[in-house]
Design a protein around this motif. Structure first.
Motif, PDB file in Angstrom:
ATOM      1  N   THR A   1      20.365   3.892  -0.678  1.00  0.00           N
ATOM      2  CA  THR A   1      20.312   4.502   0.647  1.00  0.00           C
ATOM      3  C   THR A   1      21.582   4.074   1.394  1.00  0.00           C
ATOM      4  O   THR A   1      22.201   3.048   1.049  1.00  0.00           O
ATOM      5  CB  THR A   1      19.062   4.049   1.435  1.00  0.00           C
TER       6      THR A   1
ATOM      7  N   GLN B   1       4.328  -3.444   9.033  1.00  0.00           N
ATOM      8  CA  GLN B   1       4.747  -2.169   8.434  1.00  0.00           C
ATOM      9  C   GLN B   1       3.638  -1.612   7.545  1.00  0.00           C
ATOM     10  O   GLN B   1       3.358  -0.419   7.554  1.00  0.00           O
ATOM     11  CB  GLN B   1       6.023  -2.376   7.612  1.00  0.00           C
TER      12      GLN B   1
ATOM     13  N   THR C   1      11.787   0.470   0.695  1.00  0.00           N
ATOM     14  CA  THR C   1      11.351   0.148   2.055  1.00  0.00           C
ATOM     15  C   THR C   1      10.141   1.005   2.424  1.00  0.00           C
ATOM     16  O   THR C   1       9.891   2.059   1.817  1.00  0.00           O
ATOM     17  CB  THR C   1      12.456   0.431   3.086  1.00  0.00           C
ATOM     18  N   VAL C   2       9.457   0.565   3.442  1.00  0.00           N
ATOM     19  CA  VAL C   2       8.338   1.362   3.950  1.00  0.00           C
ATOM     20  C   VAL C   2       8.874   2.699   4.469  1.00  0.00           C
ATOM     21  O   VAL C   2       8.249   3.749   4.276  1.00  0.00           O
ATOM     22  CB  VAL C   2       7.604   0.556   5.041  1.00  0.00           C
ATOM     23  N   ASN C   3      10.044   2.657   5.077  1.00  0.00           N
ATOM     24  CA  ASN C   3      10.682   3.877   5.580  1.00  0.00           C
ATOM     25  C   ASN C   3      10.952   4.878   4.453  1.00  0.00           C
ATOM     26  O   ASN C   3      10.538   6.049   4.510  1.00  0.00           O
ATOM     27  CB  ASN C   3      11.998   3.502   6.269  1.00  0.00           C
ATOM     28  N   SER C   4      11.635   4.435   3.398  1.00  0.00           N
ATOM     29  CA  SER C   4      11.989   5.374   2.320  1.00  0.00           C
ATOM     30  C   SER C   4      10.763   5.783   1.514  1.00  0.00           C
ATOM     31  O   SER C   4      10.706   6.895   0.983  1.00  0.00           O
ATOM     32  CB  SER C   4      13.056   4.756   1.410  1.00  0.00           C
TER      33      SER C   4
ATOM     34  N   GLN D   1       8.197  -2.844  -0.574  1.00  0.00           N
ATOM     35  CA  GLN D   1       8.287  -4.142   0.110  1.00  0.00           C
ATOM     36  C   GLN D   1       8.278  -3.913   1.610  1.00  0.00           C
ATOM     37  O   GLN D   1       9.134  -3.209   2.144  1.00  0.00           O
ATOM     38  CB  GLN D   1       9.599  -4.813  -0.321  1.00  0.00           C
TER      39      GLN D   1
ATOM     40  N   SER E   1      16.709   0.697  -1.661  1.00  0.00           N
ATOM     41  CA  SER E   1      16.801   0.880  -0.211  1.00  0.00           C
ATOM     42  C   SER E   1      16.917  -0.493   0.454  1.00  0.00           C
ATOM     43  O   SER E   1      16.919  -1.533  -0.209  1.00  0.00           O
ATOM     44  CB  SER E   1      15.601   1.695   0.293  1.00  0.00           C
ATOM     45  N   ALA E   2      17.012  -0.479   1.792  1.00  0.00           N
ATOM     46  CA  ALA E   2      17.436  -1.671   2.527  1.00  0.00           C
ATOM     47  C   ALA E   2      16.264  -2.558   2.926  1.00  0.00           C
ATOM     48  O   ALA E   2      15.904  -2.666   4.096  1.00  0.00           O
ATOM     49  CB  ALA E   2      18.242  -1.263   3.756  1.00  0.00           C
ATOM     50  N   ALA E   3      15.659  -3.196   1.922  1.00  0.00           N
ATOM     51  CA  ALA E   3      14.629  -4.203   2.173  1.00  0.00           C
ATOM     52  C   ALA E   3      15.255  -5.575   1.972  1.00  0.00           C
ATOM     53  O   ALA E   3      16.142  -5.741   1.121  1.00  0.00           O
ATOM     54  CB  ALA E   3      13.447  -4.000   1.238  1.00  0.00           C
ATOM     55  N   GLY E   4      14.756  -6.541   2.723  1.00  0.00           N
ATOM     56  CA  GLY E   4      15.342  -7.875   2.699  1.00  0.00           C
ATOM     57  C   GLY E   4      15.437  -8.445   1.294  1.00  0.00           C
ATOM     58  O   GLY E   4      14.473  -8.394   0.534  1.00  0.00           O
TER      59      GLY E   4
HETATM   60  C1  LIG Z   1      17.237  -8.327   7.400  1.00  0.00           C
HETATM   61  C2  LIG Z   1      16.346  -7.121   7.301  1.00  0.00           C
HETATM   62  C3  LIG Z   1      15.327  -7.116   6.363  1.00  0.00           C
HETATM   63  C4  LIG Z   1      14.489  -6.000   6.260  1.00  0.00           C
HETATM   64  N1  LIG Z   1      13.501  -6.021   5.321  1.00  0.00           N
HETATM   65  C5  LIG Z   1      12.711  -4.939   5.183  1.00  0.00           C
HETATM   66  C6  LIG Z   1      11.711  -4.918   4.176  1.00  0.00           C
HETATM   67  O1  LIG Z   1      11.525  -5.866   3.391  1.00  0.00           O
HETATM   68  N2  LIG Z   1      10.955  -3.798   4.063  1.00  0.00           N
HETATM   69  C7  LIG Z   1      11.132  -2.725   4.873  1.00  0.00           C
HETATM   70  O2  LIG Z   1      10.422  -1.739   4.708  1.00  0.00           O
HETATM   71  N3  LIG Z   1      12.088  -2.708   5.830  1.00  0.00           N
HETATM   72  C8  LIG Z   1      12.880  -3.780   5.999  1.00  0.00           C
HETATM   73  N4  LIG Z   1      13.866  -3.775   6.945  1.00  0.00           N
HETATM   74  C9  LIG Z   1      14.018  -2.584   7.785  1.00  0.00           C
HETATM   75  C10 LIG Z   1      14.803  -1.490   7.054  1.00  0.00           C
HETATM   76  O3  LIG Z   1      16.089  -1.978   6.680  1.00  0.00           O
HETATM   77  C11 LIG Z   1      14.936  -0.259   7.974  1.00  0.00           C
HETATM   78  O4  LIG Z   1      13.659   0.332   8.133  1.00  0.00           O
HETATM   79  C12 LIG Z   1      15.906   0.755   7.436  1.00  0.00           C
HETATM   80  O5  LIG Z   1      15.968   1.858   8.332  1.00  0.00           O
HETATM   81  C13 LIG Z   1      15.512   1.230   6.057  1.00  0.00           C
HETATM   82  O6  LIG Z   1      16.443   2.194   5.626  1.00  0.00           O
HETATM   83  P1  LIG Z   1      16.350   2.845   4.185  1.00  0.00           P
HETATM   84  O7  LIG Z   1      14.900   3.049   3.867  1.00  0.00           O
HETATM   85  O8  LIG Z   1      17.089   4.144   4.353  1.00  0.00           O
HETATM   86  O9  LIG Z   1      17.068   1.934   3.243  1.00  0.00           O
HETATM   87  C14 LIG Z   1      14.697  -4.883   7.094  1.00  0.00           C
HETATM   88  C15 LIG Z   1      15.730  -4.902   8.030  1.00  0.00           C
HETATM   89  C16 LIG Z   1      16.535  -6.007   8.138  1.00  0.00           C
HETATM   90  C17 LIG Z   1      17.665  -5.987   9.136  1.00  0.00           C
END
Ligand SMILES: Cc1cc2nc3c(=O)[nH]c(=O)nc-3n(C[C@H](O)[C@H](O)[C@H](O)COP(=O)(O)O)c2cc1C
Length: 175
Positions: free
Chosen positions: A42, A131, A91-94, A126, A13-16
């Motif tokens: 994701t 979060q 991610t915390v979201n997923s 992460q 998922s989309a964590a940094g």
């Molecule tokens: C540059 C950047 C770094 C991020 N890093 C994190 C991270 O490390 N952990 C996290 O939970 N969310 C992080 N986020 C927020 C998630 O990308 C955001 O919650 C997103 O909706 C997660 O989608 P997903 O869980 O569907 O991949 C970051 C966002 C950006 C723009």
């Protein structure tokens, strides 16, 4: 890649940092260990990896398609059922969605079913301090752990590799 070999579901998922370490730090070492990779992203992670030029080199590590969308009902399933899952980064979201059973994308669909059948699952969660301070966060981790998932909060991809070796009871290089 090992067509017909043991399958590892690699879900990101989309964590940094995912765009810099997913392939080199995790997918390549897993492929070298002999895992046939079933990679699911994701939608946001897919966008990040595409922008970083990482989708093609990731796809080159496996004979299975890298997924981030669901199949059409008439299409066959693109991935076999994996033997083990690595959800990294989570991610915390997923993580929250997985714990709650929300399956609104292909990555969470695969993970939710894996959790349901208690498949071996290693998750590298992460998130930043704010979060992780969310009142529901600890409960979500507890739900995953109660289902047998190995939840890591630090250590990066190296810790995931170690834990995958541990849960599959196979030292590196013996697969
Ligand atoms: C540059 C950047 C770094 C991020 N890093 C994190 C991270 O490390 N952990 C996290 O939970 N969310 C992080 N986020 C927020 C998630 O990308 C955001 O919650 C997103 O909706 C997660 O989608 P997903 O869980 O569907 O991949 C970051 C966002 C950006 C723009």
């Amino acid at each position: 890649m090992t067509a017909g070999g043991p399958v590892l579901g690699l879900v990101a998922s989309a964590a940094g940092g995912v765009e810099s370490w997913l392939r080199a730090g995790l997918a390549e070492p897993l492929a070298r260990r002999g895992w046939r990779l079933a990679v699911t992203l994701t939608p946001t992670a897919a966008r990040w990896l595409e922008a970083a030029g990482e989708l093609a080199p990731l796809a080159a590590l496996t004979d299975l398609p890298v997924r981030w969308t669901s199949r059409l009902p008439a299409e066959p399933k693109p991935h076999p059922v994996p033997d083990v899952f690595a959800f990294a980064p989570a991610t915390v979201n997923s993580t929250a969605k997985l714990a709650l059973g929300i399956a609104d994308n292909q990555a969470l669909t695969a993970l939710g079913e894996a959790l349901g059948r208690r498949a071996p699952l290693v998750a590298l969660v992460q998130g930043n301090e704010d979060q992780r301070a969310h009142p529901a966060f600890d409960g979500h981790l507890a739900t995953l752990r109660r289902c047998g998932a190995r939840v890591l909060l630090s250590g990066g991809p190296a810790a995931v590799l170690e834990e995958v070796d541990r849960v599959t009871d196979q030292p590196a290089g013996h697969r």
